[in-house]
Enzyme design. Structure first.
Site, PDB file in Angstrom:
ATOM      1  CB  THR A 124      -4.047   2.970   9.545  1.00 13.98           C
ATOM      2  OG1 THR A 124      -4.058   1.558   9.802  1.00 13.98           O
ATOM      3  CG2 THR A 124      -3.856   3.720  10.852  1.00 13.98           C
ATOM      4  CB  SER A 135      -4.279  -2.714   3.399  1.00 17.21           C
ATOM      5  OG  SER A 135      -3.395  -2.940   4.462  1.00 17.21           O
ATOM      6  CB  THR A 181       1.144   0.689   6.202  1.00 21.37           C
ATOM      7  OG1 THR A 181       0.648   0.323   7.486  1.00 21.37           O
ATOM      8  CG2 THR A 181       1.073   2.202   6.009  1.00 21.37           C
ATOM      9  CG  ASP A 182      -1.060  -4.118   8.194  1.00 22.28           C
ATOM     10  OD1 ASP A 182       0.036  -4.240   8.753  1.00 22.28           O
ATOM     11  OD2 ASP A 182      -2.086  -3.721   8.788  1.00 22.28           O
TER      12      ASP A 182
END
Length: 179
Positions: free
Chosen positions: A22, A65, A98-99
Protein backbone atom coordinates in the site's frame (compact mmCIF):
# COMPACT_ATOMS: atom_id res chain seq x y z
CA UNK A 1 33.98 18.13 23.96
CA UNK A 2 37.70 18.78 24.15
CA UNK A 3 39.73 19.79 21.08
CA UNK A 4 41.42 16.37 21.07
CA UNK A 5 38.18 14.38 20.86
CA UNK A 6 36.89 13.48 17.44
CA UNK A 7 33.34 12.91 16.33
CA UNK A 8 32.50 10.18 13.87
CA UNK A 9 30.58 11.94 11.12
CA UNK A 10 30.56 9.03 8.72
CA UNK A 11 27.11 8.26 7.41
CA UNK A 12 24.87 5.51 8.74
CA UNK A 13 24.44 3.22 5.72
CA UNK A 14 20.98 1.75 5.13
CA UNK A 15 19.76 -0.37 2.27
CA UNK A 16 16.03 -0.11 1.61
CA UNK A 17 14.57 -3.17 -0.11
CA UNK A 18 11.29 -2.10 -1.71
CA UNK A 19 8.65 -4.74 -2.35
CA UNK A 20 5.51 -2.68 -3.04
CA UNK A 21 2.47 -2.76 -0.80
CA UNK A 22 0.00 0.00 0.00
CA UNK A 23 2.86 2.39 0.75
CA UNK A 24 3.80 2.46 -2.94
CA UNK A 25 0.34 2.51 -4.47
CA UNK A 26 -0.75 5.42 -6.68
CA UNK A 27 -4.19 6.33 -7.96
CA UNK A 28 -4.66 5.57 -11.66
CA UNK A 29 -7.22 8.09 -12.96
CA UNK A 30 -7.85 6.03 -16.11
CA UNK A 31 -8.80 2.84 -14.32
CA UNK A 32 -10.07 4.47 -11.12
CA UNK A 33 -7.94 2.04 -9.10
CA UNK A 34 -4.81 2.05 -7.00
CA UNK A 35 -1.82 0.51 -8.75
CA UNK A 36 1.85 -0.19 -8.15
CA UNK A 37 2.93 1.10 -11.57
CA UNK A 38 5.00 4.07 -10.37
CA UNK A 39 7.68 3.61 -7.70
CA UNK A 40 7.36 6.21 -4.93
CA UNK A 41 10.12 5.24 -2.50
CA UNK A 42 12.74 7.59 -3.99
CA UNK A 43 10.32 10.54 -3.81
CA UNK A 44 9.39 9.65 -0.24
CA UNK A 45 13.03 9.36 0.87
CA UNK A 46 13.82 12.66 -0.85
CA UNK A 47 11.41 14.41 1.52
CA UNK A 48 13.34 13.31 4.61
CA UNK A 49 16.13 15.40 6.13
CA UNK A 50 18.83 12.85 6.91
CA UNK A 51 22.21 14.57 6.59
CA UNK A 52 24.25 11.70 8.02
CA UNK A 53 22.32 8.78 6.59
CA UNK A 54 23.28 7.19 3.27
CA UNK A 55 20.36 5.29 1.76
CA UNK A 56 20.60 2.88 -1.14
CA UNK A 57 17.31 1.64 -2.62
CA UNK A 58 16.90 -1.74 -4.26
CA UNK A 59 13.53 -2.55 -5.82
CA UNK A 60 12.87 -6.25 -5.34
CA UNK A 61 9.30 -6.31 -6.63
CA UNK A 62 6.14 -4.23 -6.86
CA UNK A 63 3.43 -6.39 -5.34
CA UNK A 64 0.47 -6.07 -3.06
CA UNK A 65 1.43 -8.33 -0.17
CA UNK A 66 -1.79 -10.34 -0.61
CA UNK A 67 -0.39 -11.37 -4.02
CA UNK A 68 2.98 -12.49 -2.64
CA UNK A 69 3.88 -16.12 -3.10
CA UNK A 70 6.25 -18.33 -1.15
CA UNK A 71 8.77 -17.74 -3.96
CA UNK A 72 8.45 -13.96 -3.41
CA UNK A 73 9.00 -14.39 0.32
CA UNK A 74 12.08 -16.56 -0.38
CA UNK A 75 13.38 -13.82 -2.71
CA UNK A 76 12.99 -11.26 0.09
CA UNK A 77 14.80 -13.52 2.56
CA UNK A 78 17.63 -14.09 0.05
CA UNK A 79 17.93 -10.34 -0.64
CA UNK A 80 18.07 -9.55 3.07
CA UNK A 81 20.70 -12.28 3.62
CA UNK A 82 22.82 -10.90 0.77
CA UNK A 83 22.46 -7.33 2.03
CA UNK A 84 23.32 -8.27 5.62
CA UNK A 85 26.51 -9.92 4.35
CA UNK A 86 27.61 -6.64 2.72
CA UNK A 87 30.11 -5.02 5.07
CA UNK A 88 29.22 -1.57 3.74
CA UNK A 89 25.66 -1.82 5.14
CA UNK A 90 24.74 -0.90 8.73
CA UNK A 91 21.02 -1.78 8.57
CA UNK A 92 18.29 -3.03 6.25
CA UNK A 93 14.77 -1.61 5.89
CA UNK A 94 12.19 -3.60 3.93
CA UNK A 95 9.09 -1.77 2.70
CA UNK A 96 6.24 -4.27 2.55
CA UNK A 97 2.47 -4.51 2.37
CA UNK A 98 0.94 -4.80 5.82
CA UNK A 99 -1.45 -7.68 5.09
CA UNK A 100 1.34 -10.27 5.03
CA UNK A 101 4.20 -8.28 6.59
CA UNK A 102 4.02 -10.53 9.67
CA UNK A 103 4.49 -13.64 7.49
CA UNK A 104 7.63 -12.19 5.92
CA UNK A 105 8.90 -10.99 9.31
CA UNK A 106 8.51 -14.52 10.70
CA UNK A 107 10.25 -16.02 7.64
CA UNK A 108 13.17 -13.64 8.14
CA UNK A 109 13.26 -14.35 11.88
CA UNK A 110 13.25 -18.12 11.31
CA UNK A 111 15.97 -18.00 8.63
CA UNK A 112 18.37 -15.26 9.69
CA UNK A 113 20.72 -14.61 12.54
CA UNK A 114 21.35 -11.02 11.53
CA UNK A 115 24.36 -9.11 12.78
CA UNK A 116 22.56 -5.84 12.09
CA UNK A 117 19.01 -4.52 12.43
CA UNK A 118 16.47 -5.60 9.80
CA UNK A 119 13.31 -3.49 9.95
CA UNK A 120 10.08 -4.04 8.02
CA UNK A 121 7.60 -1.23 7.56
CA UNK A 122 4.64 -0.29 5.41
CA UNK A 123 1.58 1.92 5.36
CA UNK A 124 -2.14 1.62 5.89
CA UNK A 125 -2.74 4.44 3.41
CA UNK A 126 -0.71 5.01 0.21
CA UNK A 127 2.06 7.61 0.33
CA UNK A 128 0.45 9.56 -2.53
CA UNK A 129 -2.96 9.99 -0.86
CA UNK A 130 -4.09 12.45 1.81
CA UNK A 131 -3.41 11.49 5.42
CA UNK A 132 -0.92 8.79 4.45
CA UNK A 133 1.10 7.26 7.25
CA UNK A 134 3.81 6.19 4.81
CA UNK A 135 6.30 9.02 5.32
CA UNK A 136 6.02 8.74 9.11
CA UNK A 137 6.49 4.96 9.08
CA UNK A 138 9.52 5.02 6.77
CA UNK A 139 11.14 7.81 8.82
CA UNK A 140 10.52 5.84 12.02
CA UNK A 141 11.85 2.65 10.43
CA UNK A 142 15.07 4.41 9.42
CA UNK A 143 15.53 5.80 12.92
CA UNK A 144 14.71 2.45 14.54
CA UNK A 145 17.23 0.74 12.25
CA UNK A 146 19.86 3.03 13.70
CA UNK A 147 18.88 2.41 17.33
CA UNK A 148 17.79 -1.23 17.56
CA UNK A 149 20.06 -4.15 18.35
CA UNK A 150 20.68 -6.69 15.58
CA UNK A 151 17.51 -8.67 14.88
CA UNK A 152 14.32 -8.55 12.82
CA UNK A 153 11.59 -6.06 13.69
CA UNK A 154 8.45 -4.41 12.34
CA UNK A 155 8.18 -0.65 12.88
CA UNK A 156 4.99 1.34 12.40
CA UNK A 157 3.05 4.04 14.21
CA UNK A 158 5.68 4.62 16.88
CA UNK A 159 6.16 0.95 17.75
CA UNK A 160 9.04 -1.45 17.19
CA UNK A 161 7.84 -5.05 17.43
CA UNK A 162 9.98 -8.19 17.40
CA UNK A 163 9.38 -10.20 14.22
CA UNK A 164 8.15 -13.30 16.01
CA UNK A 165 5.40 -11.32 17.77
CA UNK A 166 4.08 -8.96 15.08
CA UNK A 167 0.54 -9.15 13.71
CA UNK A 168 -1.79 -6.81 11.85
CA UNK A 169 -4.65 -5.32 13.84
CA UNK A 170 -7.38 -4.87 11.24
CA UNK A 171 -9.70 -3.12 13.68
CA UNK A 172 -7.20 -0.42 14.72
CA UNK A 173 -5.34 -0.42 11.35
CA UNK A 174 -1.87 -0.83 12.77
CA UNK A 175 0.63 -3.50 13.68
CA UNK A 176 0.57 -4.91 17.20
CA UNK A 177 2.49 -7.45 19.25
CA UNK A 178 0.99 -10.82 20.00
CA UNK A 179 1.07 -11.88 23.63
Amino acid sequence: MSPTESVDRSPFRVTVLATGGTLEKSYDARSGQLSLAEPVIDDLLGRLDMPDVAVRVERLMAKDSLDMTDADRHAIVAAVQRTCADETVDAVVVTHGTDTLADTARALHATLSPTLPVVLTGAMRPYRVAASDGLQNVAQALMAARLLAPGVYAVMHGRAIAADRVCKDYERLTLTAQA
